[in-house]
Motif scaffolding. Sequence first.
Motif, PDB file in Angstrom:
ATOM      1  N   HIS A 145     -33.709  42.593  59.903  1.00 47.94           N
ATOM      2  CA  HIS A 145     -32.746  43.397  60.648  1.00 47.94           C
ATOM      3  C   HIS A 145     -31.512  42.561  60.949  1.00 47.94           C
ATOM      4  O   HIS A 145     -31.404  41.972  62.009  1.00 47.94           O
ATOM      5  CB  HIS A 145     -33.356  43.902  61.956  1.00 47.94           C
ATOM      6  CG  HIS A 145     -34.583  44.714  61.739  1.00 47.94           C
ATOM      7  ND1 HIS A 145     -34.545  46.040  61.433  1.00 47.94           N
ATOM      8  CD2 HIS A 145     -35.897  44.373  61.778  1.00 47.94           C
ATOM      9  CE1 HIS A 145     -35.787  46.505  61.295  1.00 47.94           C
ATOM     10  NE2 HIS A 145     -36.621  45.499  61.496  1.00 47.94           N
TER      11      HIS A 145
ATOM     12  N   TYR B 195     -36.292  37.355  62.918  1.00 46.65           N
ATOM     13  CA  TYR B 195     -35.910  38.747  63.187  1.00 46.65           C
ATOM     14  C   TYR B 195     -34.798  39.202  62.263  1.00 46.65           C
ATOM     15  O   TYR B 195     -34.827  40.295  61.716  1.00 46.65           O
ATOM     16  CB  TYR B 195     -35.485  38.878  64.649  1.00 46.65           C
ATOM     17  CG  TYR B 195     -34.800  40.195  64.949  1.00 46.65           C
ATOM     18  CD1 TYR B 195     -35.528  41.375  65.003  1.00 46.65           C
ATOM     19  CD2 TYR B 195     -33.423  40.237  65.157  1.00 46.65           C
ATOM     20  CE1 TYR B 195     -34.897  42.574  65.266  1.00 46.65           C
ATOM     21  CE2 TYR B 195     -32.804  41.431  65.428  1.00 46.65           C
ATOM     22  CZ  TYR B 195     -33.529  42.599  65.474  1.00 46.65           C
ATOM     23  OH  TYR B 195     -32.901  43.785  65.725  1.00 46.65           O
TER      24      TYR B 195
ATOM     25  N   ARG C  93     -27.556  42.210  61.755  1.00 49.79           N
ATOM     26  CA  ARG C  93     -26.495  43.049  62.300  1.00 49.79           C
ATOM     27  C   ARG C  93     -25.172  42.870  61.547  1.00 49.79           C
ATOM     28  O   ARG C  93     -24.193  43.509  61.853  1.00 49.79           O
ATOM     29  CB  ARG C  93     -26.300  42.731  63.790  1.00 49.79           C
ATOM     30  CG  ARG C  93     -27.455  43.169  64.662  1.00 49.79           C
ATOM     31  CD  ARG C  93     -27.194  42.815  66.107  1.00 49.79           C
ATOM     32  NE  ARG C  93     -27.383  41.388  66.354  1.00 49.79           N
ATOM     33  CZ  ARG C  93     -26.846  40.736  67.366  1.00 49.79           C
ATOM     34  NH1 ARG C  93     -26.046  41.380  68.198  1.00 49.79           N
ATOM     35  NH2 ARG C  93     -27.079  39.468  67.533  1.00 49.79           N
TER      36      ARG C  93
ATOM     37  N   ARG D  15     -36.941  42.889  70.114  1.00 45.22           N
ATOM     38  CA  ARG D  15     -37.444  42.128  68.971  1.00 45.22           C
ATOM     39  C   ARG D  15     -36.625  40.869  68.674  1.00 45.22           C
ATOM     40  O   ARG D  15     -36.964  40.122  67.751  1.00 45.22           O
ATOM     41  CB  ARG D  15     -37.457  43.008  67.722  1.00 45.22           C
ATOM     42  CG  ARG D  15     -38.403  44.195  67.794  1.00 45.22           C
ATOM     43  CD  ARG D  15     -38.678  44.737  66.422  1.00 45.22           C
ATOM     44  NE  ARG D  15     -39.278  43.723  65.565  1.00 45.22           N
ATOM     45  CZ  ARG D  15     -39.353  43.838  64.222  1.00 45.22           C
ATOM     46  NH1 ARG D  15     -38.852  44.903  63.624  1.00 45.22           N
ATOM     47  NH2 ARG D  15     -39.910  42.876  63.522  1.00 45.22           N
TER      48      ARG D  15
ATOM     49  N   GLU E 175     -33.494  49.834  70.696  1.00 43.03           N
ATOM     50  CA  GLU E 175     -34.702  49.766  69.871  1.00 43.03           C
ATOM     51  C   GLU E 175     -34.937  48.363  69.321  1.00 43.03           C
ATOM     52  O   GLU E 175     -36.077  47.941  69.129  1.00 43.03           O
ATOM     53  CB  GLU E 175     -34.616  50.760  68.709  1.00 43.03           C
ATOM     54  CG  GLU E 175     -34.643  52.232  69.118  1.00 43.03           C
ATOM     55  CD  GLU E 175     -33.287  52.708  69.604  1.00 43.03           C
ATOM     56  OE1 GLU E 175     -32.292  51.945  69.454  1.00 43.03           O
ATOM     57  OE2 GLU E 175     -33.204  53.824  70.165  1.00 43.03           O
ATOM     58  N   GLU E 176     -33.845  47.636  69.076  1.00 46.88           N
ATOM     59  CA  GLU E 176     -33.972  46.310  68.484  1.00 46.88           C
ATOM     60  C   GLU E 176     -33.975  45.190  69.516  1.00 46.88           C
ATOM     61  O   GLU E 176     -34.354  44.055  69.205  1.00 46.88           O
ATOM     62  CB  GLU E 176     -32.803  46.061  67.513  1.00 46.88           C
ATOM     63  CG  GLU E 176     -32.795  46.983  66.300  1.00 46.88           C
ATOM     64  CD  GLU E 176     -31.594  46.721  65.410  1.00 46.88           C
ATOM     65  OE1 GLU E 176     -30.503  46.443  65.946  1.00 46.88           O
ATOM     66  OE2 GLU E 176     -31.754  46.785  64.190  1.00 46.88           O
TER      67      GLU E 176
END
Length: 481
Positions: free
Chosen positions: A430, A426, A432, A420, A416-417
Amino acid sequence: MRKKWYSSFYIKIFLSFLVTCILFFMGLAFFWNAYFTDLFYKDKKEMLSSRFGEVAKLLPSIQEGTISTREMRFGIRIIARSINGHVWLVDAAGTILNGSSEREGTLIPKVVDAYFIEGLKGQSGFVAGEYKLDERERGGTLTYYAPSQMNGKPVVIFLNVPAIEVSEALAAVRWNIVVPLLFSLLTVGMILYVLSRKLAGPLQQINRAALELAAGDFTVRVPVTSEDEIGELAQSFNFMVDQLVNWEDARQEFLANVSHELRSPLTSLRGLIIAMNDKVIPEDKYGHYLKICDYEVQRLQRLVNDLLDLARIQNGMDVFRTYPIDLASKTHEVLDLIKPTLIEKKIALLELLPDGEEEPILADLDDDRFAQILQNLLYNAIQFTPSGGTVTVRLEVEDDHGVIYIQDTGIGISSEELHRIWERFYKAEHSRTSRSEGTGLGLTIVKHLVNGMKGTIEVTSEVGVGTEFRVSFPLSTDGSV
Protein backbone atom coordinates in the motif's frame (compact mmCIF):
# COMPACT_ATOMS: atom_id res chain seq x y z
CA MET A 1 8.01 -47.41 23.80
CA ARG A 2 4.50 -48.21 24.99
CA LYS A 3 3.47 -46.24 28.04
CA LYS A 4 2.76 -48.35 31.11
CA TRP A 5 -0.89 -48.40 32.13
CA TYR A 6 -0.20 -47.18 35.66
CA SER A 7 1.58 -44.07 34.39
CA SER A 8 -1.68 -42.74 32.97
CA PHE A 9 -2.82 -39.54 34.64
CA TYR A 10 -6.42 -40.60 35.07
CA ILE A 11 -5.32 -43.95 36.58
CA LYS A 12 -3.21 -42.05 39.10
CA ILE A 13 -6.15 -39.82 39.98
CA PHE A 14 -8.51 -42.78 40.23
CA LEU A 15 -6.18 -44.88 42.40
CA SER A 16 -5.27 -41.94 44.64
CA PHE A 17 -8.89 -41.11 45.42
CA LEU A 18 -9.83 -44.79 45.68
CA VAL A 19 -7.07 -45.52 48.21
CA THR A 20 -8.12 -42.44 50.17
CA CYS A 21 -11.73 -43.65 50.24
CA ILE A 22 -10.69 -47.18 51.24
CA LEU A 23 -8.61 -45.86 54.14
CA PHE A 24 -11.47 -43.61 55.20
CA PHE A 25 -14.00 -46.46 55.08
CA MET A 26 -11.64 -48.77 56.97
CA GLY A 27 -11.18 -46.16 59.69
CA LEU A 28 -14.92 -45.66 59.83
CA ALA A 29 -15.51 -49.42 60.11
CA PHE A 30 -12.96 -49.78 62.92
CA PHE A 31 -14.49 -46.85 64.77
CA TRP A 32 -18.05 -48.19 64.63
CA ASN A 33 -16.87 -51.69 65.52
CA ALA A 34 -15.06 -50.40 68.61
CA TYR A 35 -18.00 -48.19 69.53
CA PHE A 36 -20.63 -50.96 69.35
CA THR A 37 -18.31 -53.50 70.99
CA ASP A 38 -17.84 -51.22 73.97
CA LEU A 39 -21.57 -50.43 74.03
CA PHE A 40 -22.71 -54.09 74.00
CA TYR A 41 -20.15 -55.23 76.57
CA LYS A 42 -20.74 -52.31 78.89
CA ASP A 43 -23.45 -53.98 81.02
CA LYS A 44 -21.57 -57.26 81.31
CA LYS A 45 -18.39 -55.45 82.31
CA GLU A 46 -20.25 -53.60 85.06
CA MET A 47 -21.77 -56.90 86.23
CA LEU A 48 -18.38 -58.67 86.32
CA SER A 49 -16.81 -55.78 88.23
CA SER A 50 -19.62 -55.99 90.78
CA ARG A 51 -19.31 -59.80 91.18
CA PHE A 52 -15.55 -59.50 91.56
CA GLY A 53 -16.17 -57.30 94.59
CA GLU A 54 -18.41 -59.97 96.11
CA VAL A 55 -15.79 -62.68 95.56
CA ALA A 56 -13.06 -60.48 97.01
CA LYS A 57 -15.15 -59.99 100.19
CA LEU A 58 -15.25 -63.75 100.77
CA LEU A 59 -11.46 -64.23 100.80
CA PRO A 60 -10.70 -62.44 104.12
CA SER A 61 -13.38 -64.56 105.81
CA ILE A 62 -11.43 -67.74 104.94
CA GLN A 63 -8.31 -66.36 106.60
CA GLU A 64 -10.28 -65.23 109.65
CA GLY A 65 -11.98 -68.64 109.86
CA THR A 66 -15.49 -67.23 109.89
CA ILE A 67 -16.42 -69.42 106.87
CA SER A 68 -15.11 -72.77 105.73
CA THR A 69 -13.63 -73.67 102.38
CA ARG A 70 -16.79 -75.57 101.54
CA GLU A 71 -18.93 -72.56 102.29
CA MET A 72 -16.68 -70.35 100.19
CA ARG A 73 -16.90 -72.80 97.29
CA PHE A 74 -20.67 -72.77 97.62
CA GLY A 75 -20.76 -68.96 97.67
CA ILE A 76 -18.53 -68.72 94.59
CA ARG A 77 -20.76 -71.14 92.69
CA ILE A 78 -23.78 -69.03 93.55
CA ILE A 79 -21.96 -65.96 92.17
CA ALA A 80 -21.01 -67.95 89.06
CA ARG A 81 -24.63 -68.97 88.48
CA SER A 82 -25.68 -65.33 88.82
CA ILE A 83 -23.46 -64.44 85.88
CA ASN A 84 -24.16 -67.72 84.05
CA GLY A 85 -20.41 -68.31 83.86
CA HIS A 86 -17.34 -69.47 85.78
CA VAL A 87 -15.34 -68.01 88.67
CA TRP A 88 -11.76 -69.22 89.27
CA LEU A 89 -9.35 -68.58 92.09
CA VAL A 90 -5.88 -69.24 90.64
CA ASP A 91 -2.71 -69.48 92.73
CA ALA A 92 0.76 -68.33 91.72
CA ALA A 93 1.46 -71.67 90.05
CA GLY A 94 -1.52 -71.30 87.71
CA THR A 95 -3.63 -73.94 89.42
CA ILE A 96 -7.32 -73.35 89.91
CA LEU A 97 -7.73 -73.65 93.71
CA ASN A 98 -11.40 -73.10 93.94
CA GLY A 99 -14.07 -72.28 91.48
CA SER A 100 -17.42 -72.87 89.96
CA SER A 101 -16.45 -75.59 87.49
CA GLU A 102 -14.96 -79.02 87.34
CA ARG A 103 -11.54 -77.45 86.59
CA GLU A 104 -10.62 -77.27 90.32
CA GLY A 105 -7.10 -78.61 90.83
CA THR A 106 -6.14 -78.23 87.15
CA LEU A 107 -4.01 -75.66 85.36
CA ILE A 108 -5.70 -72.73 83.69
CA PRO A 109 -6.15 -72.92 79.87
CA LYS A 110 -3.19 -71.65 77.88
CA VAL A 111 -5.31 -69.01 76.15
CA VAL A 112 -5.48 -67.04 79.40
CA ASP A 113 -1.82 -67.45 80.44
CA ALA A 114 -0.95 -63.93 79.38
CA TYR A 115 -3.77 -62.42 81.44
CA PHE A 116 -2.80 -64.58 84.42
CA ILE A 117 0.74 -63.17 84.31
CA GLU A 118 -0.63 -59.63 84.17
CA GLY A 119 -2.83 -60.40 87.18
CA LEU A 120 0.19 -61.60 89.19
CA LYS A 121 1.83 -58.27 88.36
CA GLY A 122 -1.11 -56.48 89.97
CA GLN A 123 -2.91 -55.56 86.78
CA SER A 124 -6.58 -56.13 85.95
CA GLY A 125 -8.67 -55.87 82.82
CA PHE A 126 -11.35 -57.20 80.50
CA VAL A 127 -10.76 -59.52 77.56
CA ALA A 128 -13.35 -60.34 74.94
CA GLY A 129 -12.48 -62.95 72.34
CA GLU A 130 -13.57 -65.93 70.30
CA TYR A 131 -11.71 -68.37 72.53
CA LYS A 132 -13.69 -71.07 74.39
CA LEU A 133 -13.06 -72.29 77.94
CA ASP A 134 -15.47 -75.17 77.50
CA GLU A 135 -16.07 -77.27 74.40
CA ARG A 136 -19.77 -77.24 75.12
CA GLU A 137 -19.93 -73.47 74.92
CA ARG A 138 -20.87 -71.58 71.76
CA GLY A 139 -19.46 -68.28 70.70
CA GLY A 140 -16.84 -66.23 72.49
CA THR A 141 -16.06 -65.40 76.10
CA LEU A 142 -15.77 -62.23 78.15
CA THR A 143 -13.16 -62.53 80.90
CA TYR A 144 -12.37 -60.24 83.79
CA TYR A 145 -9.16 -60.83 85.73
CA ALA A 146 -7.85 -59.04 88.81
CA PRO A 147 -5.29 -59.72 91.59
CA SER A 148 -6.24 -60.53 95.18
CA GLN A 149 -4.99 -62.25 98.38
CA MET A 150 -6.10 -65.54 99.98
CA ASN A 151 -4.49 -66.84 103.20
CA GLY A 152 -1.71 -64.30 102.70
CA LYS A 153 -0.80 -65.58 99.26
CA PRO A 154 -1.37 -63.89 95.93
CA VAL A 155 -4.14 -65.22 93.75
CA VAL A 156 -5.74 -64.09 90.51
CA ILE A 157 -9.51 -64.09 90.25
CA PHE A 158 -10.99 -64.91 86.85
CA LEU A 159 -14.65 -64.28 86.04
CA ASN A 160 -15.62 -65.83 82.68
CA VAL A 161 -18.99 -65.29 81.11
CA PRO A 162 -20.21 -66.59 77.72
CA ALA A 163 -20.67 -63.78 75.18
CA ILE A 164 -22.71 -65.66 72.58
CA GLU A 165 -25.52 -63.11 72.48
CA VAL A 166 -23.07 -60.23 72.37
CA SER A 167 -21.04 -61.95 69.65
CA GLU A 168 -24.16 -62.54 67.60
CA ALA A 169 -25.28 -58.96 68.05
CA LEU A 170 -21.85 -57.66 67.14
CA ALA A 171 -21.73 -59.94 64.10
CA ALA A 172 -25.06 -58.54 62.94
CA VAL A 173 -23.88 -54.99 63.55
CA ARG A 174 -20.60 -55.61 61.74
CA TRP A 175 -22.44 -57.08 58.81
CA ASN A 176 -24.71 -54.05 58.70
CA ILE A 177 -21.62 -51.83 58.78
CA VAL A 178 -19.50 -53.70 56.24
CA VAL A 179 -22.19 -54.27 53.58
CA PRO A 180 -23.21 -50.59 53.24
CA LEU A 181 -19.55 -49.55 53.32
CA LEU A 182 -18.67 -52.03 50.58
CA PHE A 183 -21.64 -50.85 48.52
CA SER A 184 -20.65 -47.22 49.12
CA LEU A 185 -17.05 -48.00 48.22
CA LEU A 186 -18.16 -49.64 44.97
CA THR A 187 -20.38 -46.68 44.13
CA VAL A 188 -17.67 -44.17 45.00
CA GLY A 189 -15.17 -46.18 42.96
CA MET A 190 -17.43 -45.99 39.90
CA ILE A 191 -17.98 -42.27 40.39
CA LEU A 192 -14.24 -41.68 40.83
CA TYR A 193 -13.49 -43.64 37.69
CA VAL A 194 -15.94 -41.56 35.67
CA LEU A 195 -14.68 -38.30 37.16
CA SER A 196 -11.03 -39.21 36.63
CA ARG A 197 -11.77 -40.08 33.01
CA LYS A 198 -13.61 -36.80 32.62
CA LEU A 199 -10.67 -34.90 34.09
CA ALA A 200 -7.98 -36.74 32.17
CA GLY A 201 -9.86 -37.00 28.87
CA PRO A 202 -9.44 -33.33 27.86
CA LEU A 203 -5.77 -33.46 28.92
CA GLN A 204 -5.24 -36.45 26.64
CA GLN A 205 -6.94 -34.55 23.83
CA ILE A 206 -4.70 -31.55 24.45
CA ASN A 207 -1.65 -33.82 24.45
CA ARG A 208 -2.62 -35.37 21.10
CA ALA A 209 -3.39 -31.93 19.70
CA ALA A 210 -0.01 -30.63 20.88
CA LEU A 211 1.76 -33.49 19.10
CA GLU A 212 -0.20 -32.78 15.91
CA LEU A 213 0.62 -29.10 16.27
CA ALA A 214 4.32 -29.92 16.67
CA ALA A 215 4.06 -31.94 13.44
CA GLY A 216 2.88 -28.80 11.62
CA ASP A 217 -0.90 -29.23 11.63
CA PHE A 218 -2.21 -25.77 12.52
CA THR A 219 -5.85 -26.76 11.93
CA VAL A 220 -6.00 -28.81 15.14
CA ARG A 221 -8.29 -27.51 17.90
CA VAL A 222 -9.42 -28.92 21.25
CA PRO A 223 -13.19 -29.03 21.92
CA VAL A 224 -14.24 -26.94 24.91
CA THR A 225 -16.80 -28.97 26.84
CA SER A 226 -16.84 -27.18 30.21
CA GLU A 227 -16.34 -23.80 31.82
CA ASP A 228 -14.04 -25.01 34.62
CA GLU A 229 -10.23 -24.99 34.76
CA ILE A 230 -10.02 -27.81 32.19
CA GLY A 231 -12.24 -25.80 29.84
CA GLU A 232 -10.08 -22.72 30.40
CA LEU A 233 -6.99 -24.78 29.59
CA ALA A 234 -8.61 -25.96 26.35
CA GLN A 235 -9.53 -22.35 25.47
CA SER A 236 -5.98 -21.23 26.22
CA PHE A 237 -4.60 -23.99 24.00
CA ASN A 238 -6.89 -23.00 21.14
CA PHE A 239 -5.92 -19.35 21.63
CA MET A 240 -2.25 -20.35 21.52
CA VAL A 241 -2.84 -22.20 18.25
CA ASP A 242 -4.60 -19.14 16.80
CA GLN A 243 -1.64 -16.99 17.82
CA LEU A 244 0.78 -19.46 16.25
CA VAL A 245 -1.26 -19.37 13.06
CA ASN A 246 -1.11 -15.57 13.07
CA TRP A 247 2.64 -15.65 13.73
CA GLU A 248 3.15 -18.19 10.97
CA ASP A 249 1.10 -16.06 8.58
CA ALA A 250 3.12 -13.01 9.63
CA ARG A 251 6.35 -14.94 9.11
CA GLN A 252 5.29 -16.05 5.65
CA GLU A 253 4.20 -12.51 4.80
CA PHE A 254 7.49 -11.16 6.17
CA LEU A 255 9.49 -13.57 4.02
CA ALA A 256 7.40 -12.69 0.98
CA ASN A 257 7.91 -8.97 1.62
CA VAL A 258 11.65 -9.36 2.14
CA SER A 259 11.88 -11.42 -1.04
CA HIS A 260 9.92 -8.78 -2.94
CA GLU A 261 12.07 -5.94 -1.60
CA LEU A 262 15.30 -7.77 -2.41
CA ARG A 263 14.21 -9.07 -5.80
CA SER A 264 13.31 -5.66 -7.21
CA PRO A 265 16.73 -3.94 -6.83
CA LEU A 266 18.62 -7.16 -7.58
CA THR A 267 16.67 -7.59 -10.82
CA SER A 268 17.41 -4.01 -11.77
CA LEU A 269 21.11 -4.40 -10.95
CA ARG A 270 21.44 -7.67 -12.87
CA GLY A 271 19.59 -6.25 -15.87
CA LEU A 272 21.80 -3.18 -16.03
CA ILE A 273 25.00 -5.17 -15.52
CA ILE A 274 24.07 -7.63 -18.29
CA ALA A 275 23.09 -4.76 -20.60
CA MET A 276 26.41 -3.00 -20.05
CA ASN A 277 28.35 -6.25 -20.36
CA ASP A 278 26.62 -7.06 -23.66
CA LYS A 279 27.26 -3.52 -24.91
CA VAL A 280 23.52 -2.94 -25.24
CA ILE A 281 24.03 0.32 -23.33
CA PRO A 282 26.46 2.70 -25.04
CA GLU A 283 29.62 3.45 -23.07
CA ASP A 284 28.82 7.13 -22.94
CA LYS A 285 25.67 6.24 -20.91
CA TYR A 286 27.58 4.14 -18.36
CA GLY A 287 27.80 7.00 -15.89
CA HIS A 288 24.05 7.49 -15.82
CA TYR A 289 23.28 3.81 -15.37
CA LEU A 290 26.03 3.35 -12.77
CA LYS A 291 24.28 6.03 -10.71
CA ILE A 292 21.11 3.95 -10.97
CA CYS A 293 23.10 0.91 -9.85
CA ASP A 294 24.47 2.89 -6.92
CA TYR A 295 20.94 3.96 -5.97
CA GLU A 296 19.74 0.32 -5.99
CA VAL A 297 22.76 -0.76 -3.92
CA GLN A 298 21.99 1.95 -1.36
CA ARG A 299 18.40 0.79 -1.36
CA LEU A 300 19.58 -2.75 -0.61
CA GLN A 301 21.90 -1.45 2.07
CA ARG A 302 19.09 0.50 3.75
CA LEU A 303 16.86 -2.57 3.68
CA VAL A 304 19.52 -4.81 5.20
CA ASN A 305 20.37 -2.24 7.88
CA ASP A 306 16.70 -1.78 8.77
CA LEU A 307 16.17 -5.54 8.95
CA LEU A 308 19.17 -5.96 11.23
CA ASP A 309 18.08 -3.01 13.34
CA LEU A 310 14.54 -4.38 13.69
CA ALA A 311 15.82 -7.86 14.53
CA ARG A 312 18.06 -6.50 17.31
CA ILE A 313 15.21 -4.46 18.80
CA GLN A 314 12.63 -7.25 18.67
CA ASN A 315 15.01 -9.86 20.07
CA GLY A 316 15.97 -7.64 22.99
CA MET A 317 19.58 -7.38 21.80
CA ASP A 318 19.39 -3.62 21.49
CA VAL A 319 20.62 -2.01 24.72
CA PHE A 320 19.33 1.48 25.46
CA ARG A 321 21.99 3.67 27.09
CA THR A 322 19.68 6.22 28.66
CA TYR A 323 20.54 9.39 30.51
CA PRO A 324 18.79 12.77 30.88
CA ILE A 325 18.89 14.68 27.60
CA ASP A 326 17.50 18.09 26.67
CA LEU A 327 14.65 17.36 24.24
CA ALA A 328 14.68 20.87 22.74
CA SER A 329 18.44 20.90 22.18
CA LYS A 330 18.49 17.43 20.62
CA THR A 331 15.52 18.21 18.41
CA HIS A 332 17.35 21.35 17.16
CA GLU A 333 20.35 19.18 16.21
CA VAL A 334 18.21 16.74 14.21
CA LEU A 335 16.37 19.57 12.44
CA ASP A 336 19.70 21.13 11.44
CA LEU A 337 20.63 17.83 9.75
CA ILE A 338 17.46 17.59 7.66
CA LYS A 339 17.15 21.27 6.74
CA PRO A 340 19.11 20.80 3.49
CA THR A 341 16.61 18.11 2.45
CA LEU A 342 13.70 20.41 3.28
CA ILE A 343 15.26 23.18 1.21
CA GLU A 344 15.84 20.79 -1.68
CA LYS A 345 12.20 19.61 -1.55
CA LYS A 346 10.99 23.22 -1.17
CA ILE A 347 9.17 22.41 2.05
CA ALA A 348 8.87 24.99 4.83
CA LEU A 349 9.89 24.08 8.40
CA LEU A 350 8.04 25.57 11.36
CA GLU A 351 9.86 25.11 14.68
CA LEU A 352 7.84 25.61 17.86
CA LEU A 353 10.53 24.77 20.41
CA PRO A 354 11.43 26.40 23.75
CA ASP A 355 14.29 28.90 23.51
CA GLY A 356 17.49 28.55 25.48
CA GLU A 357 16.33 30.86 28.26
CA GLU A 358 13.56 28.53 29.46
CA GLU A 359 14.10 25.62 31.82
CA PRO A 360 15.27 22.57 29.82
CA ILE A 361 12.83 19.72 29.22
CA LEU A 362 14.71 16.58 30.26
CA ALA A 363 13.88 12.92 29.60
CA ASP A 364 15.86 9.71 30.19
CA LEU A 365 16.54 8.60 26.61
CA ASP A 366 19.18 7.02 24.41
CA ASP A 367 20.67 9.95 22.49
CA ASP A 368 21.22 8.09 19.19
CA ARG A 369 17.91 6.21 19.29
CA PHE A 370 15.96 9.41 19.99
CA ALA A 371 17.64 11.04 17.02
CA GLN A 372 16.75 7.99 14.89
CA ILE A 373 13.09 8.33 15.91
CA LEU A 374 12.96 11.99 14.93
CA GLN A 375 14.79 11.43 11.64
CA ASN A 376 12.48 8.59 10.59
CA LEU A 377 9.37 10.62 11.37
CA LEU A 378 10.70 13.77 9.71
CA TYR A 379 11.86 11.98 6.56
CA ASN A 380 8.48 10.22 6.45
CA ALA A 381 6.76 13.63 6.62
CA ILE A 382 9.06 15.05 3.91
CA GLN A 383 8.47 12.05 1.63
CA PHE A 384 4.69 12.49 1.58
CA THR A 385 4.55 16.29 1.62
CA PRO A 386 4.52 17.98 -1.80
CA SER A 387 6.63 21.03 -2.63
CA GLY A 388 5.27 24.17 -1.04
CA GLY A 389 4.01 22.26 1.99
CA THR A 390 4.96 22.71 5.62
CA VAL A 391 6.40 20.46 8.30
CA THR A 392 5.77 21.63 11.87
CA VAL A 393 7.75 20.43 14.88
CA ARG A 394 6.37 21.35 18.32
CA LEU A 395 7.62 20.47 21.82
CA GLU A 396 5.42 20.78 24.90
CA VAL A 397 5.17 19.54 28.50
CA GLU A 398 1.96 17.65 29.31
CA ASP A 399 1.31 15.83 32.62
CA ASP A 400 4.98 15.18 33.49
CA HIS A 401 5.74 14.10 29.93
CA GLY A 402 7.73 15.73 27.19
CA VAL A 403 5.58 15.61 24.03
CA ILE A 404 6.88 16.16 20.50
CA TYR A 405 4.42 16.81 17.66
CA ILE A 406 5.53 16.34 14.03
CA GLN A 407 2.86 17.57 11.65
CA ASP A 408 2.91 17.75 7.85
CA THR A 409 0.58 19.10 5.18
CA GLY A 410 0.99 16.05 3.00
CA ILE A 411 -1.44 13.73 1.29
CA GLY A 412 -2.62 12.13 4.56
CA ILE A 413 -3.68 8.58 5.35
CA SER A 414 -7.15 7.08 5.12
CA SER A 415 -8.81 5.77 8.30
CA GLU A 416 -8.83 2.24 6.82
CA GLU A 417 -5.06 2.30 6.36
CA LEU A 418 -4.12 4.27 9.49
CA HIS A 419 -4.02 1.26 11.82
CA ARG A 420 -1.66 -0.62 9.48
CA ILE A 421 1.16 1.92 9.24
CA TRP A 422 3.07 0.17 12.07
CA GLU A 423 3.18 -3.12 10.15
CA ARG A 424 6.42 -4.27 8.59
CA PHE A 425 6.66 -3.55 4.84
CA TYR A 426 3.33 -1.75 4.89
CA LYS A 427 4.31 0.32 1.87
CA ALA A 428 5.17 -2.86 -0.10
CA GLU A 429 1.47 -3.45 -0.71
CA HIS A 430 0.00 0.00 0.00
CA SER A 431 2.15 2.86 -1.22
CA ARG A 432 0.71 6.35 -1.06
CA THR A 433 2.95 7.58 -3.86
CA SER A 434 4.04 6.20 -7.16
CA ARG A 435 7.65 6.04 -6.01
CA SER A 436 8.80 5.40 -2.42
CA GLU A 437 12.42 5.46 -1.33
CA GLY A 438 11.72 3.83 2.03
CA THR A 439 11.90 0.21 3.02
CA GLY A 440 8.55 0.03 4.78
CA LEU A 441 10.28 -0.66 8.11
CA GLY A 442 10.85 2.88 9.38
CA LEU A 443 7.63 3.29 11.36
CA THR A 444 7.88 -0.26 12.68
CA ILE A 445 11.33 0.53 14.06
CA VAL A 446 10.09 3.85 15.48
CA LYS A 447 7.26 2.07 17.31
CA HIS A 448 9.66 -0.44 18.92
CA LEU A 449 12.19 2.25 19.85
CA VAL A 450 9.57 4.49 21.49
CA ASN A 451 8.12 1.57 23.47
CA GLY A 452 11.61 0.42 24.45
CA MET A 453 12.31 3.81 26.06
CA LYS A 454 8.97 3.76 27.96
CA GLY A 455 7.31 6.24 25.62
CA THR A 456 4.13 6.29 23.58
CA ILE A 457 3.43 7.24 19.98
CA GLU A 458 0.10 8.13 18.38
CA VAL A 459 -0.94 9.26 14.92
CA THR A 460 -3.86 11.21 13.47
CA SER A 461 -4.38 11.91 9.81
CA GLU A 462 -6.85 13.21 7.27
CA VAL A 463 -6.62 12.56 3.56
CA GLY A 464 -5.67 15.72 1.67
CA VAL A 465 -4.96 17.67 4.88
CA GLY A 466 -1.94 15.99 6.44
CA THR A 467 -0.66 13.74 9.22
CA GLU A 468 0.42 14.40 12.80
CA PHE A 469 2.57 12.10 14.98
CA ARG A 470 2.57 12.58 18.74
CA VAL A 471 5.57 11.14 20.64
CA SER A 472 5.56 11.28 24.45
CA PHE A 473 8.31 10.41 26.98
CA PRO A 474 8.24 10.63 30.80
CA LEU A 475 10.24 13.56 32.14
CA SER A 476 13.45 12.76 33.95
CA THR A 477 13.50 12.87 37.74
CA ASP A 478 17.22 13.69 37.60
CA GLY A 479 17.74 17.37 37.05
CA SER A 480 21.26 17.07 35.61
CA VAL A 481 22.06 16.81 31.89
